[in-house]
Design an enzyme around this catalytic site. Structure first.
Site, PDB file in Angstrom:
ATOM      1  N   SER A  44     -52.180  15.111 -41.830  1.00 62.57           N
ATOM      2  CA  SER A  44     -53.335  15.198 -42.825  1.00 62.57           C
ATOM      3  C   SER A  44     -52.668  15.411 -44.160  1.00 62.57           C
ATOM      4  O   SER A  44     -51.806  16.442 -44.510  1.00 62.57           O
ATOM      5  CB  SER A  44     -54.270  16.414 -42.544  1.00 62.57           C
ATOM      6  N   ALA A  55     -30.469  20.676 -46.030  1.00 62.83           N
ATOM      7  CA  ALA A  55     -29.465  20.728 -45.597  1.00 62.83           C
ATOM      8  C   ALA A  55     -29.457  20.620 -44.309  1.00 62.83           C
ATOM      9  O   ALA A  55     -30.315  20.920 -43.640  1.00 62.83           O
ATOM     10  CB  ALA A  55     -28.530  21.993 -46.275  1.00 62.83           C
ATOM     11  N   LYS A  83     -22.182  16.542 -47.089  1.00 61.56           N
ATOM     12  CA  LYS A  83     -22.218  17.992 -46.986  1.00 61.56           C
ATOM     13  C   LYS A  83     -20.881  18.581 -46.029  1.00 61.56           C
ATOM     14  O   LYS A  83     -20.818  17.998 -44.948  1.00 61.56           O
ATOM     15  CB  LYS A  83     -23.262  18.952 -46.526  1.00 61.56           C
ATOM     16  N   GLN A 167     -10.155  14.022 -40.156  1.00 60.17           N
ATOM     17  CA  GLN A 167     -10.431  15.320 -39.784  1.00 60.17           C
ATOM     18  C   GLN A 167     -11.603  16.061 -40.454  1.00 60.17           C
ATOM     19  O   GLN A 167     -12.112  16.917 -40.231  1.00 60.17           O
ATOM     20  CB  GLN A 167      -9.303  16.684 -39.609  1.00 60.17           C
TER      21      GLN A 167
HETATM   22  P1  FAD Z   1     -44.425  20.744 -41.763  1.00 60.46           P
HETATM   23  O1  FAD Z   1     -43.469  19.804 -42.696  1.00 60.46           O
HETATM   24  O2  FAD Z   1     -45.282  21.866 -42.206  1.00 60.46           O
HETATM   25  O3  FAD Z   1     -45.407  19.472 -41.310  1.00 60.46           O
HETATM   26  C1  FAD Z   1     -46.579  19.791 -40.613  1.00 60.46           C
HETATM   27  C2  FAD Z   1     -47.394  18.572 -40.403  1.00 60.46           C
HETATM   28  O4  FAD Z   1     -48.445  18.896 -39.660  1.00 60.46           O
HETATM   29  C3  FAD Z   1     -48.125  18.112 -41.681  1.00 60.46           C
HETATM   30  O5  FAD Z   1     -47.937  16.490 -41.678  1.00 60.46           O
HETATM   31  C4  FAD Z   1     -49.410  18.389 -41.988  1.00 60.46           C
HETATM   32  O6  FAD Z   1     -50.185  17.724 -42.473  1.00 60.46           O
HETATM   33  C5  FAD Z   1     -49.757  18.430 -40.094  1.00 60.46           C
HETATM   34  N1  FAD Z   1     -51.121  19.267 -39.701  1.00 60.46           N
HETATM   35  C6  FAD Z   1     -51.081  20.648 -39.839  1.00 60.46           C
HETATM   36  N2  FAD Z   1     -52.142  20.961 -39.606  1.00 60.46           N
HETATM   37  C7  FAD Z   1     -52.924  19.912 -39.157  1.00 60.46           C
HETATM   38  C8  FAD Z   1     -54.160  19.735 -39.052  1.00 60.46           C
HETATM   39  N3  FAD Z   1     -55.120  20.518 -38.803  1.00 60.46           N
HETATM   40  N4  FAD Z   1     -54.760  18.403 -38.750  1.00 60.46           N
HETATM   41  C9  FAD Z   1     -53.878  17.274 -38.998  1.00 60.46           C
HETATM   42  N5  FAD Z   1     -52.642  17.505 -39.511  1.00 60.46           N
HETATM   43  C10 FAD Z   1     -52.168  18.777 -39.580  1.00 60.46           C
HETATM   44  N6  FAD Z   1     -34.468  22.858 -42.462  1.00 60.46           N
HETATM   45  C11 FAD Z   1     -33.086  22.458 -42.408  1.00 60.46           C
HETATM   46  O7  FAD Z   1     -32.748  21.679 -41.360  1.00 60.46           O
HETATM   47  N7  FAD Z   1     -32.581  22.411 -43.256  1.00 60.46           N
HETATM   48  C12 FAD Z   1     -32.905  23.130 -44.506  1.00 60.46           C
HETATM   49  O8  FAD Z   1     -31.981  23.338 -45.365  1.00 60.46           O
HETATM   50  C13 FAD Z   1     -33.974  24.075 -44.425  1.00 60.46           C
HETATM   51  N8  FAD Z   1     -34.443  24.808 -45.338  1.00 60.46           N
HETATM   52  C14 FAD Z   1     -35.656  25.365 -45.329  1.00 60.46           C
HETATM   53  C15 FAD Z   1     -36.042  26.107 -46.176  1.00 60.46           C
HETATM   54  C16 FAD Z   1     -37.405  27.069 -46.162  1.00 60.46           C
HETATM   55  C17 FAD Z   1     -37.797  27.954 -47.034  1.00 60.46           C
HETATM   56  C18 FAD Z   1     -38.186  26.580 -45.176  1.00 60.46           C
HETATM   57  C19 FAD Z   1     -39.530  27.280 -44.839  1.00 60.46           C
HETATM   58  C20 FAD Z   1     -37.706  25.604 -44.086  1.00 60.46           C
HETATM   59  C21 FAD Z   1     -36.566  24.908 -44.258  1.00 60.46           C
HETATM   60  N9  FAD Z   1     -36.115  24.232 -43.347  1.00 60.46           N
HETATM   61  C22 FAD Z   1     -34.921  23.531 -43.444  1.00 60.46           C
HETATM   62  C23 FAD Z   1     -37.151  23.641 -42.127  1.00 60.46           C
HETATM   63  C24 FAD Z   1     -37.509  22.370 -42.440  1.00 60.46           C
HETATM   64  O9  FAD Z   1     -38.144  22.378 -43.636  1.00 60.46           O
HETATM   65  C25 FAD Z   1     -38.621  21.972 -41.338  1.00 60.46           C
HETATM   66  O10 FAD Z   1     -37.656  22.130 -40.061  1.00 60.46           O
HETATM   67  C26 FAD Z   1     -38.794  20.559 -41.375  1.00 60.46           C
HETATM   68  O11 FAD Z   1     -39.292  20.194 -42.492  1.00 60.46           O
HETATM   69  C27 FAD Z   1     -39.797  20.168 -40.306  1.00 60.46           C
HETATM   70  O12 FAD Z   1     -41.076  20.823 -40.665  1.00 60.46           O
HETATM   71  P2  FAD Z   1     -42.370  20.524 -39.629  1.00 60.46           P
HETATM   72  O13 FAD Z   1     -42.479  18.790 -39.684  1.00 60.46           O
HETATM   73  O14 FAD Z   1     -42.199  21.197 -38.537  1.00 60.46           O
HETATM   74  O15 FAD Z   1     -43.677  20.996 -40.323  1.00 60.46           O
END
Ligand code: FAD
Length: 513
Positions: A44, A55, A83, A167
């Site tokens: 969505s 990272a 990195k 390395q």
């Molecule tokens: P999201 O990006 O939240 O995606 C969720 C999806 O579900 C979206 O497409 C949304 O539209 C959909 N969705 C939700 N509800 C509905 C609904 N009702 N109907 C239809 N669709 C829906 N990871 C790293 O590896 N390195 C980092 O440096 C790092 N830094 C981070 C820093 C912070 C502060 C945070 C919070 C996270 C960090 N992460 C990092 C984690 C990383 O951002 C996530 O693991 C990664 O982006 C995966 O997110 P996701 O796809 O699980 O969730």
């Protein structure tokens, strides 16, 4: 599109199109479509993605390779940089700096671990037994990645090369949103069907309790046999529908808020992440090609949002490029990452603060594990349990390693640091710390993610010196060992100096095929 036999899963539905959702779609459409299954991803735009995460750790290169993605295409598409590790500032004590490198330290001699020889040389120097001998310096001097990072250099050599540059261990910094877009193109080309819309209901079988379909706002139903929940922190299926439960680890990892604020780049791009500890948490600095990602991760029990944002703004090194984005999270993981016919990946399956950049890796690992245990329509509890056991173990390994950074502090300047320094830690970590304290030993159990150099880097970097080194080190002649250490130090330094800067390397690589 017919399955080969009736017991095969024919319809996979991925809920969510963030980094996790598109990683899963790209991987499953590449290996599990084969014209026999449909793979549908629902996302969505109105809800959007978490929008942070830049990272990674080295295994990400394997994920790209598995999808035949060339490194140059990937870096161009995601504004990526290299990195070599993480520089930690103010963690042991204020004013301290150390580097957690990817790759190994030095060379073992006659089967004796390098770091034990290093520890012995240090101990001999401290006891005054080898007065006049050149000091061994800090352990970073024996890591190719650390030395390249120190000089802000980067090089990639051909596999099998005898150069010390081979390395170098490296991962990437990249824009995770652009990575998701890049993977979306690939996944759609491979046959993934994308559906735009907000899921407003999840339907379950009255008898088995399995999820049968998700329903969009417009009433349309998308049915499936296996659901991959990538819906982010909300865990729409795994928690919203199945009420799986969450193991909360915030008593060990109490930071629970983050503020992200990208800024303009400096002239040179550091080939490493920097993590700077503040009064109730820490700040990340991640150089990408087009901007620097910054964020302050902090504990809301010890700091207000306004103060956290003021600290972040005061410590970024360029013009802010966007509004500050505030996020909340609870460290921990779902009690079961796989429940009924729903497998949660990414933030839906759990979250450990980004100190060691592990979240995207946990997605990758979850996908690989699901490949290895891909079920039939009638899911075997044994396969599901094995998946959950493995994921739990992996999350706990990451958790312990991240906790170590807090527990191993000597800071006592704020209540936050006094709390983490004095808290009890999981038994698994307590055992590791004790083994290190006694004779500097590190044992890697099972398929633990972080290997010996990582533990050594953080322990020594945060001033945790073992009481004694391993007596095996005494079996080698100390003068010869000192000579070998000197040679290694010089060779790493000289090799690093000959490399191009990461900025130049990227300029060249932009013209790669
Ligand atoms: P999201 O990006 O939240 O995606 C969720 C999806 O579900 C979206 O497409 C949304 O539209 C959909 N969705 C939700 N509800 C509905 C609904 N009702 N109907 C239809 N669709 C829906 N990871 C790293 O590896 N390195 C980092 O440096 C790092 N830094 C981070 C820093 C912070 C502060 C945070 C919070 C996270 C960090 N992460 C990092 C984690 C990383 O951002 C996530 O693991 C990664 O982006 C995966 O997110 P996701 O796809 O699980 O969730």
């Amino acid at each position: 599109m017919q399955p080969e036999n009736d017991s095969d899963i024919a319809k996979i539905v991925i809920v969510g199109g963030g980094t996790a959702g598109w990683m899963a779609a790209a991987a499953f459409s590449r290996y599990f479509d084969n014209g026999r299954r449909t793979i549908t991803l629902v996302e969505s735009e109105q809800i959007g993605t978490v929008g942070v995460g830049e990272a990674t750790i080295p295994p990400i290169a394997n994920f790209n390779k598995m999808l035949d993605i060339s490194e140059s295409d990937f870096l161009r598409a995601t504004n990526g940089t290299f990195k070599l590790g993480i520089e930690f500032v103010n963690w042991g004590q204020q004013g301290d700096r150390y580097f957690h490198p990817f790759g190994s330290y030095g060379q073992d001699l006659h089967g004796i671990a390098f770091h034990q020889l290093y520890l012995r040389e240090k101990a001999l120097a401290e006891s005054g037994a080898i007065a006049g001998r050149e000091a061994v310096g800090d352990i970073a001097g024996y890591s190719m990645s650390s030395m390249a990072a120190r000089h802000k250099k980067f090089a990639r050599v051909k596999p099998g090369s005898k150069s010390l540059a081979a390395q170098i261990g490296y991962a990437y910094h990249f824009d995770a949103g652009l990575y998701a877009k890049f993977l979306r193109k690939l996944a759609e080309k491979q046959g993934t069907i994308r559906r735009e819309g907000r899921i407003s209901a999840v339907h379950r079988d009255g008898e088995t309790g399995d999820v049968t379909s998700v329903e969009l706002d417009n009433g349309e139903k998308i049915d499936g046999e296996l659901f991959i929940d990538c819906s982010g922190f909300r865990g729409l299926l795994i928690e919203g529908a199945l009420e799986t439960g969450y193991d909360n680890w915030s008593h060990w990892l109490p930071v629970d808020r983050a503020i992200a604020l990208p800024c303009a780049n400096p002239e040179t791009l550091d080939p490493y992440t920097r993590s700077t500890a503040h009064g109730a948490g820490w700040q990340w600095r991640i150089p990408l090609q087009h901007r620097t990602g910054n964020g302050h991760v902090y504990c809301s029990n010890h700091m207000e949002a306004d103060e956290a944002e003021t600290i972040l703004r005061a410590n970024i090194e360029g013009e802010p490029l966007a509004e500050a984005r505030h996020l909340r999270f609870t460290t921990g993981m779902r009690s079961k990452a796989w429940n009924h016919n729903v497998v949660a990946l990414g933030l839906a399956s759990g979250f450990i603060e980004p100190l060691e950049s592990t979240s995207i890796h946990l997605v990758q690992n979850g996908i690989a594990r699901l490949f290895a245990l891909f079920p039939d329509k009638k899911i075997s509890p044994v396969e599901r349990d094995e998946y959950n056991r493995g994921m739990h173990e992996l999350y706990e390994d990451v958790r312990d390693f991240v906790i170590l950074h807090y527990k191993a502090t000597q800071r006592d300047d704020t209540e936050f640091w006094r709390y983490v320094r004095d808290m009890d830690v999981p038994d698994t970590l307590a055992k590791k710390m004790e083994l290190w304290r006694l004779h500097g030993r590190v044992f890697r159990e099972n398929a633990e993610l972080f290997t010996m150099p990582s533990w050594i880097a953080v322990m020594l970097g945060q001033n945790i010196w073992p009481e004694k080194y391993d007596p095996m080190a005494d079996t080698l002649d100390d003068v010869k060992v000192a000579g070998a250490l000197k040679q290694m130090r010089e060779a790493y330094n000289n090799t690093a100096l000959q490399m191009p800067s990461q900025t130049d390397f990227l300029k060249q690589s932009n013209s790669w095929a």
